[in-house]
Scaffold this motif. Structure first.
Motif, short mmCIF file in Angstrom:
data_model
loop_
_atom_site.label_atom_id
_atom_site.label_comp_id
_atom_site.label_asym_id
_atom_site.label_seq_id
_atom_site.Cartn_x
_atom_site.Cartn_y
_atom_site.Cartn_z
N GLY A 74 -11.77 1.60 1.11
CA GLY A 74 -11.67 1.24 2.52
C GLY A 74 -10.55 0.29 2.85
O GLY A 74 -10.72 -0.62 3.68
N MET A 75 -9.42 0.47 2.22
CA MET A 75 -8.26 -0.35 2.55
C MET A 75 -7.04 0.54 2.68
O MET A 75 -7.06 1.69 2.27
N SER A 76 -5.99 -0.01 3.25
CA SER A 76 -4.76 0.76 3.39
C SER A 76 -4.01 0.78 2.05
O SER A 76 -4.24 -0.07 1.18
N VAL A 77 -3.11 1.72 1.94
CA VAL A 77 -2.24 1.79 0.76
C VAL A 77 -1.42 0.51 0.68
O VAL A 77 -1.21 -0.05 -0.40
N HIS A 78 -0.97 0.03 1.83
CA HIS A 78 -0.20 -1.22 1.88
C HIS A 78 -1.02 -2.38 1.31
O HIS A 78 -0.51 -3.18 0.51
N ALA A 79 -2.28 -2.48 1.71
CA ALA A 79 -3.15 -3.56 1.21
C ALA A 79 -3.36 -3.43 -0.29
O ALA A 79 -3.37 -4.43 -1.02
N LEU A 80 -3.50 -2.21 -0.75
CA LEU A 80 -3.70 -1.98 -2.18
C LEU A 80 -2.47 -2.43 -2.97
O LEU A 80 -2.61 -3.09 -4.02
N ARG A 81 -1.31 -2.15 -2.46
CA ARG A 81 -0.07 -2.62 -3.12
C ARG A 81 -0.01 -4.15 -3.11
O ARG A 81 0.42 -4.77 -4.08
N PHE A 82 -0.44 -4.75 -1.99
CA PHE A 82 -0.49 -6.21 -1.90
C PHE A 82 -1.41 -6.76 -2.98
O PHE A 82 -1.06 -7.73 -3.67
N TYR A 83 -2.60 -6.18 -3.16
CA TYR A 83 -3.54 -6.64 -4.18
C TYR A 83 -2.88 -6.59 -5.56
O TYR A 83 -3.04 -7.50 -6.37
N GLU A 84 -2.16 -5.53 -5.83
CA GLU A 84 -1.48 -5.40 -7.12
C GLU A 84 -0.39 -6.46 -7.27
O GLU A 84 -0.31 -7.14 -8.29
N ARG A 85 0.43 -6.62 -6.24
CA ARG A 85 1.52 -7.62 -6.27
C ARG A 85 1.00 -9.04 -6.47
O ARG A 85 1.63 -9.85 -7.15
N GLU A 86 -0.13 -9.35 -5.87
CA GLU A 86 -0.70 -10.70 -5.91
C GLU A 86 -1.53 -10.96 -7.17
O GLU A 86 -2.12 -12.02 -7.30
N GLY A 87 -1.59 -10.00 -8.08
CA GLY A 87 -2.32 -10.22 -9.32
C GLY A 87 -3.83 -10.19 -9.15
O GLY A 87 -4.54 -10.87 -9.89
N LEU A 88 -4.31 -9.42 -8.19
CA LEU A 88 -5.74 -9.37 -7.92
C LEU A 88 -6.46 -8.29 -8.72
O LEU A 88 -7.68 -8.22 -8.70
N CYS B 250 -13.59 -6.93 -5.16
CA CYS B 250 -12.57 -7.75 -4.50
C CYS B 250 -12.66 -7.66 -2.99
O CYS B 250 -12.55 -8.69 -2.30
N THR B 251 -12.83 -6.46 -2.46
CA THR B 251 -12.87 -6.33 -1.01
C THR B 251 -14.08 -7.04 -0.43
O THR B 251 -13.99 -7.66 0.63
N LYS B 252 -15.20 -7.01 -1.12
CA LYS B 252 -16.39 -7.73 -0.63
C LYS B 252 -16.17 -9.24 -0.70
O LYS B 252 -16.56 -9.97 0.21
N LEU B 253 -15.54 -9.71 -1.74
CA LEU B 253 -15.25 -11.14 -1.84
C LEU B 253 -14.29 -11.57 -0.74
O LEU B 253 -14.49 -12.62 -0.11
N ARG B 254 -13.27 -10.77 -0.46
CA ARG B 254 -12.33 -11.09 0.62
C ARG B 254 -13.03 -11.03 1.97
O ARG B 254 -12.82 -11.89 2.82
N GLU B 255 -13.88 -10.00 2.18
CA GLU B 255 -14.62 -9.89 3.44
C GLU B 255 -15.52 -11.11 3.65
O GLU B 255 -15.79 -11.50 4.77
N SER B 256 -15.97 -11.69 2.55
CA SER B 256 -16.83 -12.87 2.66
C SER B 256 -16.02 -14.14 2.90
O SER B 256 -16.60 -15.21 3.05
N LEU C 252 -9.51 -15.70 -5.43
CA LEU C 252 -9.66 -14.34 -5.96
C LEU C 252 -8.67 -14.10 -7.10
O LEU C 252 -9.01 -13.47 -8.10
N GLN C 253 -7.47 -14.65 -6.97
CA GLN C 253 -6.48 -14.55 -8.06
C GLN C 253 -7.02 -15.24 -9.31
O GLN C 253 -6.89 -14.72 -10.43
N ARG C 254 -7.61 -16.40 -9.13
CA ARG C 254 -8.17 -17.15 -10.26
C ARG C 254 -9.30 -16.36 -10.91
O ARG C 254 -9.39 -16.26 -12.13
N PHE C 255 -10.18 -15.78 -10.09
CA PHE C 255 -11.29 -14.99 -10.60
C PHE C 255 -10.77 -13.79 -11.39
O PHE C 255 -11.23 -13.53 -12.51
N ALA C 256 -9.78 -13.09 -10.84
CA ALA C 256 -9.20 -11.93 -11.53
C ALA C 256 -8.57 -12.34 -12.85
O ALA C 256 -8.72 -11.66 -13.86
N ALA C 257 -7.88 -13.47 -12.85
CA ALA C 257 -7.25 -13.96 -14.09
C ALA C 257 -8.31 -14.26 -15.15
O ALA C 257 -8.12 -13.95 -16.33
#
Length: 143
Positions: free
Chosen positions: A19-33, A59-65, A72-77
């Motif tokens: 449920g996100m845009s391709v642009h948002a998905l690329r952002f998640y990848e770029r930001e290390g999420l 990730c999307t639920k955590l961001r929505e919250s 989120l970057q710290r959690f992913a790391a």
């Protein structure tokens, strides 16, 4: 196609699934999420695994919250690092749950005000007294 574990998905399929845009998905990848490297075809197109979709749904639920990107970057790391840091992961999730509980409490208070006001308006309308519901000359001015 093979088993679910060996199936891969295009960026469009993943964006649609979470449920996100391709642009948002690329952002998640770029930001290390993301927790793992995204495989690419010989032509350079991203191919995601089912585990990537599952992680992105979290990730999307955590961001929505309202979890900040930095947390989120710290959690992913921490997840990428592997076992052994569960107390740190738990602390991040506990803090986010506390923030969500505060938001829920604030929303419940707002809902109570709205319910109180709608009850007043309904009663005025039922009684035929809808004129002057907001009367600055009344004692409270808050009818």
């Amino acid at each position: 196609m093979g088993t679910t574990e060996s199936m891969t998905f295009s960026i469009g399929e993943v964006a649609n699934a979470v449920g996100m845009s391709v642009h948002a998905l690329r952002f998640y990848e770029r930001e290390g999420l993301l927790v793992g490297p995204i495989k690419r075809t010989a032509g350079g197109r991203r191919r995601y695994a089912q585990v990537d979709i599952a992680w992105l749904q979290i990730c999307t639920k955590l961001r929505e919250s309202g979890m900040p990107v930095a947390e989120l970057q710290r959690f992913a790391a921490l997840v990428r690092h592997g076992p052994g840091n569960e107390p740190e992961r738990l602390a991040l999730l506990d803090a986010q749950r506390d923030r969500v509980n505060q938001q829920i409490h604030a929303l419940e208070q707002a809902r109570n005000v709205i319910e109180r006001k709608t009850d007043i308006y309904r009663q005025h309308i039922r009684d035929g007294n809808a004129v002057g519901l907001w009367d600055p000359t009344s004692k409270t001015g808050l009818d």
